[in-house]
Design a protein around this motif. Structure first.
Motif, PDB file in Angstrom:
ATOM      1  N   ARG A  85     -15.395  76.574  13.319  1.00  0.00           N
ATOM      2  CA  ARG A  85     -15.536  76.186  11.911  1.00  0.00           C
ATOM      3  C   ARG A  85     -14.375  76.649  11.063  1.00  0.00           C
ATOM      4  O   ARG A  85     -14.144  76.114   9.976  1.00  0.00           O
ATOM      5  CB  ARG A  85     -16.843  76.745  11.340  1.00  0.00           C
ATOM      6  N   ASN A  86     -13.626  77.639  11.545  1.00  0.00           N
ATOM      7  CA  ASN A  86     -12.502  78.159  10.776  1.00  0.00           C
ATOM      8  C   ASN A  86     -11.151  77.580  11.182  1.00  0.00           C
ATOM      9  O   ASN A  86     -10.153  77.817  10.493  1.00  0.00           O
ATOM     10  CB  ASN A  86     -12.448  79.683  10.887  1.00  0.00           C
ATOM     11  N   LEU A  87     -11.111  76.824  12.276  1.00  0.00           N
ATOM     12  CA  LEU A  87      -9.833  76.309  12.758  1.00  0.00           C
ATOM     13  C   LEU A  87      -9.112  75.462  11.710  1.00  0.00           C
ATOM     14  O   LEU A  87      -7.905  75.576  11.512  1.00  0.00           O
ATOM     15  CB  LEU A  87     -10.041  75.482  14.032  1.00  0.00           C
ATOM     16  N   ALA A  88      -9.855  74.595  11.025  1.00  0.00           N
ATOM     17  CA  ALA A  88      -9.228  73.703  10.051  1.00  0.00           C
ATOM     18  C   ALA A  88      -8.807  74.424   8.782  1.00  0.00           C
ATOM     19  O   ALA A  88      -8.085  73.868   7.951  1.00  0.00           O
ATOM     20  CB  ALA A  88     -10.179  72.557   9.704  1.00  0.00           C
ATOM     21  N   LEU A  89      -9.264  75.672   8.608  1.00  0.00           N
ATOM     22  CA  LEU A  89      -8.939  76.433   7.402  1.00  0.00           C
ATOM     23  C   LEU A  89      -7.737  77.350   7.598  1.00  0.00           C
ATOM     24  O   LEU A  89      -7.273  77.976   6.642  1.00  0.00           O
ATOM     25  CB  LEU A  89     -10.146  77.280   6.979  1.00  0.00           C
ATOM     26  N   GLN A  90      -7.212  77.416   8.813  1.00  0.00           N
ATOM     27  CA  GLN A  90      -6.095  78.304   9.100  1.00  0.00           C
ATOM     28  C   GLN A  90      -4.870  77.914   8.278  1.00  0.00           C
ATOM     29  O   GLN A  90      -4.518  76.745   8.171  1.00  0.00           O
ATOM     30  CB  GLN A  90      -5.754  78.270  10.592  1.00  0.00           C
ATOM     31  N   GLY A  91      -4.252  78.928   7.692  1.00  0.00           N
ATOM     32  CA  GLY A  91      -3.035  78.697   6.921  1.00  0.00           C
ATOM     33  C   GLY A  91      -3.271  78.297   5.478  1.00  0.00           C
ATOM     34  O   GLY A  91      -2.310  78.162   4.708  1.00  0.00           O
ATOM     35  N   LEU A  92      -4.531  78.122   5.084  1.00  0.00           N
ATOM     36  CA  LEU A  92      -4.838  77.706   3.718  1.00  0.00           C
ATOM     37  C   LEU A  92      -5.117  78.916   2.829  1.00  0.00           C
ATOM     38  O   LEU A  92      -5.709  79.894   3.276  1.00  0.00           O
ATOM     39  CB  LEU A  92      -6.042  76.769   3.697  1.00  0.00           C
ATOM     40  N   THR A  93      -4.708  78.817   1.577  1.00  0.00           N
ATOM     41  CA  THR A  93      -4.999  79.858   0.604  1.00  0.00           C
ATOM     42  C   THR A  93      -6.264  79.477  -0.151  1.00  0.00           C
ATOM     43  O   THR A  93      -6.297  78.463  -0.863  1.00  0.00           O
ATOM     44  CB  THR A  93      -3.834  80.030  -0.385  1.00  0.00           C
ATOM     45  N   ILE A  94      -7.305  80.280   0.009  1.00  0.00           N
ATOM     46  CA  ILE A  94      -8.598  79.989  -0.617  1.00  0.00           C
ATOM     47  C   ILE A  94      -9.097  81.239  -1.327  1.00  0.00           C
ATOM     48  O   ILE A  94      -9.088  82.333  -0.753  1.00  0.00           O
ATOM     49  CB  ILE A  94      -9.643  79.555   0.439  1.00  0.00           C
ATOM     50  N   ASP A  95      -9.520  81.077  -2.581  1.00  0.00           N
ATOM     51  CA  ASP A  95     -10.167  82.174  -3.284  1.00  0.00           C
ATOM     52  C   ASP A  95     -11.497  81.681  -3.845  1.00  0.00           C
ATOM     53  O   ASP A  95     -11.902  80.539  -3.590  1.00  0.00           O
ATOM     54  CB  ASP A  95      -9.271  82.757  -4.381  1.00  0.00           C
ATOM     55  N   SER A  96     -12.160  82.518  -4.627  1.00  0.00           N
ATOM     56  CA  SER A  96     -13.506  82.197  -5.088  1.00  0.00           C
ATOM     57  C   SER A  96     -13.547  80.998  -6.026  1.00  0.00           C
ATOM     58  O   SER A  96     -14.606  80.394  -6.223  1.00  0.00           O
ATOM     59  CB  SER A  96     -14.130  83.412  -5.783  1.00  0.00           C
ATOM     60  N   ASN A  97     -12.394  80.635  -6.610  1.00  0.00           N
ATOM     61  CA  ASN A  97     -12.355  79.510  -7.548  1.00  0.00           C
ATOM     62  C   ASN A  97     -11.750  78.248  -6.952  1.00  0.00           C
ATOM     63  O   ASN A  97     -11.577  77.258  -7.674  1.00  0.00           O
ATOM     64  CB  ASN A  97     -11.574  79.916  -8.803  1.00  0.00           C
ATOM     65  N   THR A  98     -11.410  78.265  -5.681  1.00  0.00           N
ATOM     66  CA  THR A  98     -10.867  77.079  -5.023  1.00  0.00           C
ATOM     67  C   THR A  98     -11.953  76.012  -4.927  1.00  0.00           C
ATOM     68  O   THR A  98     -13.029  76.263  -4.378  1.00  0.00           O
ATOM     69  CB  THR A  98     -10.353  77.425  -3.614  1.00  0.00           C
ATOM     70  N   LYS A  99     -11.662  74.846  -5.451  1.00  0.00           N
ATOM     71  CA  LYS A  99     -12.650  73.767  -5.430  1.00  0.00           C
ATOM     72  C   LYS A  99     -12.538  73.010  -4.109  1.00  0.00           C
ATOM     73  O   LYS A  99     -11.508  72.378  -3.816  1.00  0.00           O
ATOM     74  CB  LYS A  99     -12.443  72.825  -6.612  1.00  0.00           C
ATOM     75  N   ILE A 100     -13.595  73.089  -3.303  1.00  0.00           N
ATOM     76  CA  ILE A 100     -13.589  72.521  -1.958  1.00  0.00           C
ATOM     77  C   ILE A 100     -14.650  71.431  -1.857  1.00  0.00           C
ATOM     78  O   ILE A 100     -15.796  71.618  -2.270  1.00  0.00           O
ATOM     79  CB  ILE A 100     -13.880  73.593  -0.895  1.00  0.00           C
ATOM     80  N   LEU A 101     -14.266  70.305  -1.275  1.00  0.00           N
ATOM     81  CA  LEU A 101     -15.220  69.244  -0.945  1.00  0.00           C
ATOM     82  C   LEU A 101     -15.440  69.239   0.557  1.00  0.00           C
ATOM     83  O   LEU A 101     -14.491  69.069   1.326  1.00  0.00           O
ATOM     84  CB  LEU A 101     -14.685  67.877  -1.390  1.00  0.00           C
ATOM     85  N   ASP A 102     -16.683  69.450   0.960  1.00  0.00           N
ATOM     86  CA  ASP A 102     -17.051  69.344   2.374  1.00  0.00           C
ATOM     87  C   ASP A 102     -17.505  67.901   2.600  1.00  0.00           C
ATOM     88  O   ASP A 102     -18.642  67.546   2.316  1.00  0.00           O
ATOM     89  CB  ASP A 102     -18.159  70.337   2.709  1.00  0.00           C
ATOM     90  N   LEU A 103     -16.603  67.091   3.107  1.00  0.00           N
ATOM     91  CA  LEU A 103     -16.819  65.649   3.220  1.00  0.00           C
ATOM     92  C   LEU A 103     -17.679  65.328   4.439  1.00  0.00           C
ATOM     93  O   LEU A 103     -17.390  65.792   5.542  1.00  0.00           O
ATOM     94  CB  LEU A 103     -15.468  64.939   3.325  1.00  0.00           C
ATOM     95  N   CYS A 104     -18.729  64.529   4.231  1.00  0.00           N
ATOM     96  CA  CYS A 104     -19.693  64.234   5.295  1.00  0.00           C
ATOM     97  C   CYS A 104     -20.270  65.549   5.813  1.00  0.00           C
ATOM     98  O   CYS A 104     -20.200  65.863   7.006  1.00  0.00           O
ATOM     99  CB  CYS A 104     -19.049  63.434   6.415  1.00  0.00           C
ATOM    100  N   CYS A 105     -20.862  66.292   4.896  1.00  0.00           N
ATOM    101  CA  CYS A 105     -21.277  67.674   5.178  1.00  0.00           C
ATOM    102  C   CYS A 105     -22.479  67.777   6.095  1.00  0.00           C
ATOM    103  O   CYS A 105     -22.776  68.855   6.614  1.00  0.00           O
ATOM    104  CB  CYS A 105     -21.562  68.401   3.874  1.00  0.00           C
ATOM    105  N   THR A 108      -7.872  68.705   5.095  1.00  0.00           N
ATOM    106  CA  THR A 108      -7.881  69.339   6.407  1.00  0.00           C
ATOM    107  C   THR A 108      -9.103  68.876   7.187  1.00  0.00           C
ATOM    108  O   THR A 108     -10.196  68.752   6.632  1.00  0.00           O
ATOM    109  CB  THR A 108      -7.852  70.879   6.283  1.00  0.00           C
ATOM    110  N   ALA A 109      -8.915  68.592   8.463  1.00  0.00           N
ATOM    111  CA  ALA A 109     -10.003  68.046   9.274  1.00  0.00           C
ATOM    112  C   ALA A 109      -9.882  68.517  10.715  1.00  0.00           C
ATOM    113  O   ALA A 109      -8.783  68.755  11.218  1.00  0.00           O
ATOM    114  CB  ALA A 109      -9.985  66.520   9.233  1.00  0.00           C
TER     115      ALA A 109
END
Length: 207
Positions: free
Chosen positions: A34-54, A142-143
Motif C-alpha cells: 500500500r505504500n509503494l505508490a507513495l514512495q518519494g512523495l512529500t505528504i503532510d497533514s494538509n496534503t489533499k489526497i484523492l483515493d480514486l476508485c477507493c 500515482t498508481a
C-alpha cells in the motif's frame, strides 16, 4: 469460472481482503504494497489526497495516516458505505472516475491502487484527463497496478489470479503503456517502477 470467483470476492469482503493479502506477499506484505505508490512523495497533514476508485477503503486507511485531507471516490454506494465504516476519518464521494463530481485543481495527489485494470483503454484516457483536471498545478498522480511480468517465473501466479478473478480489461492493461497515455494528456516527468518480477508497476506523473 472467473465470473463466479469475481462475484464472490466482491460480495464477501473477507474473501476479497484475503485474496488481496495473499497477492501482496510478493512485495513483502500489505503494508509495503500500500505504500509503494507513495514512495518519494512529500505528504503532510494538509496534503489533499484523492483515493480514486477507493473501494471499501483498503488503501484509504493507509492514506489517512499521512493526511487529514483524504477523499475517497468510488462508483459503488455499497463500497463507499463499507469504506465510511472502516475509515471514518476520510470523506467520500460517489461518482465515476471518468466523470468525477469534483472541482477543478482541487488535489495535491491523486492515488489509484489496482483499479486501472478494471477499465477499458478509452476509459483510461478519459480518466487520465479527469485526473489532470482535478489535480493542482504540479500535483502528482500515482498508481500501482498489474503489469506484464519481465520474469517468466511470475507469469503462472499472475495468470492464475487473472483467470480466476479478473476480466478482459486486466489482460488489456498488460499490453497498455500507461506512461504514454499520461504523456498524451499532458502529464510530465512520468516514471514507471516495476516490482514482483515485473508483475506490478508503480507509475507517477506530475501535472
Amino acid at each position: 469460472m472467473a465470473t463466479i470467483f469475481r462475484t464472490l470476492s466482491y460480495k464477501y469482503q473477507w474473501l476479497y481482503d484475503g485474496i488481496s493479502s495473499l497477492a501482496t506477499l510478493s512485495v513483502g506484505g500489505e503494508t509495503k504494497f500500500r505504500n509503494l505508490a507513495l514512495q518519494g512523495l512529500t505528504i503532510d497533514s494538509n496534503t489533499k489526497i484523492l483515493d480514486l476508485c477507493c473501494g471499501a477503503g483498503q488503501t484509504t486507511r493507509f492514506l489517512v495516516q499521512f493526511s487529514k485531507q483524504v477523499t475517497g471516490l468510488d462508483a459503488s454506494p455499497v463500497a463507499l458505505q463499507r469504506a465510511s465504516l472502516a475509515v471514518p476519518q476520510a470523506q467520500y464521494v460517489q461518482g465515476l472516475a471518468e466523470a468525477m463530481p469534483l472541482d477543478t485543481q482541487q488535489f495535491d495527489i491523486v492515488h489509484s491502487s489496482v483499479a486501472l485494470h478494471e477499465m477499458e483503454t478509452e476509459q483510461l484516457k478519459q480518466i487520465f484527463q479527469e485526473i489532470y483536471r482535478v489535480l493542482k498545478p504540479n500535483g502528482v498522480f500515482t498508481a500501482i497496478d498489474l503489469h506484464e511480468p519481465t520474469n517468466l517465473l511470475f507469469w503462472p501466479p499472475l495468470a492464475t489470479f487473472m483467470w480466476l478473478f479478473e476480466t478482459d480489461t486486466a489482460w488489456q492493461l498488460l499490453k497498455t503503456n500507461l506512461v504514454t497515455l499520461l504523456q498524451e494528456v499532458g502529464f510530465k516527468n512520468c516514471q514507471q517502477t516495476l516490482y514482483a518480477g515485473g508483475s506490478l508497476q508503480v507509475v507517477q506523473a506530475i501535472r
